[in-house]
Scaffold this motif. Structure first.
Motif, PDB file in Angstrom:
ATOM      1  N   PRO A   1       0.823  -1.322  -0.243  1.00 29.71           N
ATOM      2  CA  PRO A   1      -0.072   0.116  -0.145  1.00 29.71           C
ATOM      3  C   PRO A   1       1.000   1.404  -0.056  1.00 29.71           C
ATOM      4  CG  PRO A   1       0.152  -1.031   2.037  1.00 29.71           C
ATOM      5  CD  PRO A   1       0.967  -2.004   1.235  1.00 29.71           C
ATOM      6  N   PHE A   2       0.427   2.290  -0.569  1.00 34.74           N
ATOM      7  CA  PHE A   2       1.184   3.476  -0.676  1.00 34.74           C
ATOM      8  C   PHE A   2       0.695   4.683   0.199  1.00 34.74           C
ATOM      9  CE2 PHE A   2       2.067   1.375  -4.865  1.00 34.74           C
ATOM     10  CZ  PHE A   2       3.716   1.358  -4.729  1.00 34.74           C
ATOM     11  N   ALA A   3       1.412   5.513   0.636  1.00 33.03           N
ATOM     12  CA  ALA A   3       1.081   6.440   1.177  1.00 33.03           C
ATOM     13  C   ALA A   3       0.453   7.677   0.413  1.00 33.03           C
ATOM     14  CB  ALA A   3       2.148   7.181   2.180  1.00 33.03           C
ATOM     15  N   SER A   4      -0.466   8.534   1.018  1.00 32.38           N
ATOM     16  CA  SER A   4      -1.248   9.382   0.169  1.00 32.38           C
ATOM     17  C   SER A   4      -0.325  10.488  -0.446  1.00 32.38           C
ATOM     18  CB  SER A   4      -2.146  10.289   1.018  1.00 32.38           C
ATOM     19  OG  SER A   4      -1.503  10.834   2.313  1.00 32.38           O
ATOM     20  N   SER A   5       1.234  10.684   0.017  1.00 29.77           N
ATOM     21  CA  SER A   5       1.955  11.662  -0.268  1.00 29.77           C
ATOM     22  C   SER A   5       2.756  11.042  -1.539  1.00 29.77           C
ATOM     23  CB  SER A   5       2.732  12.241   0.857  1.00 29.77           C
ATOM     24  OG  SER A   5       3.542  11.128   1.317  1.00 29.77           O
ATOM     25  N   ALA A   6       2.867  10.003  -1.790  1.00 32.80           N
ATOM     26  CA  ALA A   6       3.932   8.972  -2.618  1.00 32.80           C
ATOM     27  C   ALA A   6       3.450   9.598  -4.106  1.00 32.80           C
ATOM     28  CB  ALA A   6       3.517   7.605  -2.807  1.00 32.80           C
ATOM     29  N   THR A   7       4.720   9.885  -4.804  1.00 29.08           N
ATOM     30  CA  THR A   7       4.918  10.094  -6.252  1.00 29.08           C
ATOM     31  C   THR A   7       5.627   8.854  -6.877  1.00 29.08           C
ATOM     32  OG1 THR A   7       4.941  12.480  -5.862  1.00 29.08           O
ATOM     33  CG2 THR A   7       5.641  11.669  -8.333  1.00 29.08           C
ATOM     34  N   ILE A   8       4.857   8.458  -7.864  1.00 26.63           N
ATOM     35  CA  ILE A   8       5.172   7.224  -8.743  1.00 26.63           C
ATOM     36  C   ILE A   8       5.608   7.672 -10.053  1.00 26.63           C
ATOM     37  CG2 ILE A   8       4.503   4.937  -9.732  1.00 26.63           C
ATOM     38  CD1 ILE A   8       2.300   5.046  -7.790  1.00 26.63           C
TER      39      ILE A   8
END
Length: 208
Positions: free
Chosen positions: A97-104
């Motif tokens: 799961p990814f945090a809401s602040s992540a940039t891919i």
């Protein structure tokens, strides 16, 4: 005055009126009213306690729902980078799961598939970048910086559309399939396969 005083003394000495009814019955009749007030007060206190409990429980349930709706890495190929708000790089694991602040960000010839719990999927193709916003009661929010994004969006709850922001537009989606491209040279292009979206160019009225 003496007669009045005598009558008063007589009544006090003998609480039976001329009709034979007790004057003290007035105080007894007030007791049911007192009981009613006490019962009403206890009922009000119980309702307040139930309200506090439900508010606490619903708050926890809503937080759990938001946590469950965090997107995960479904699959990827090639070089893909994930960075959080402070710029730190994160390793990628399928199901992570990814945090809401992540940039891919995907490199050349790379692809990345992001999946939400409700089945919504974003396929991020080569040389693309997608930032994850807060996922809360308002709905899913992402920022598409550049590249090519293919989306398959499950039906979203009423009043909670998926919002995609690009450097040039904002798109509000309730459930559809589309392809989105964004670049400095060509701006933002939306190819809609099915469903309806609200396409808003900056400083212009929305187009549906």
């Amino acid at each position: 005055e003496r007669e009045f005083a005598g009558q008063t003394q007589a009544v006090l000495a003998n609480p039976q009126s001329a009709s034979g009814k007790s004057i003290g019955t007035a105080s007894r009749s007030s007791r049911p009213l007192v009981r009613q007030i006490a019962v009403a007060a206890m009922a009000a206190a119980a309702l307040v306690a139930v309200g506090v409990f439900l508010n606490h429980w619903l708050g926890r349930a809503d937080k759990a729902r938001v946590a469950m709706d965090r997107p995960v890495a479904a699959q990827f190929t090639g070089e893909v980078q994930v960075r959080i708000k402070d710029g730190a790089a994160l390793p990628i694991t399928i199901g992570q799961p990814f945090a809401s602040s992540a940039t891919i960000t995907t490199g050349e010839d790379a692809e990345f598939l992001l999946r939400y719990q409700d089945g919504t999927e974003f396929a991020l193709l080569a040389s693309s970048s997608l930032g994850l916003g807060e996922s809360d009661r308002v709905g899913k929010q992402v920022t598409f910086h550049r590249g090519l994004l293919q989306a398959n969006v499950a039906r979203q709850p009423d009043g909670q559309p998926l919002v995609i922001t690009t450097p040039h537009t904002q798109i509000r989606v309730l459930g559809t399939r589309f392809e989105l491209t964004a670049s400095d040279e060509e701006g933002t292009r939306l190819d809609l396969e099915s469903g309806r979206v609200e396409f808003v160019r900056k400083d212009e009225p929305p187009v549906v």
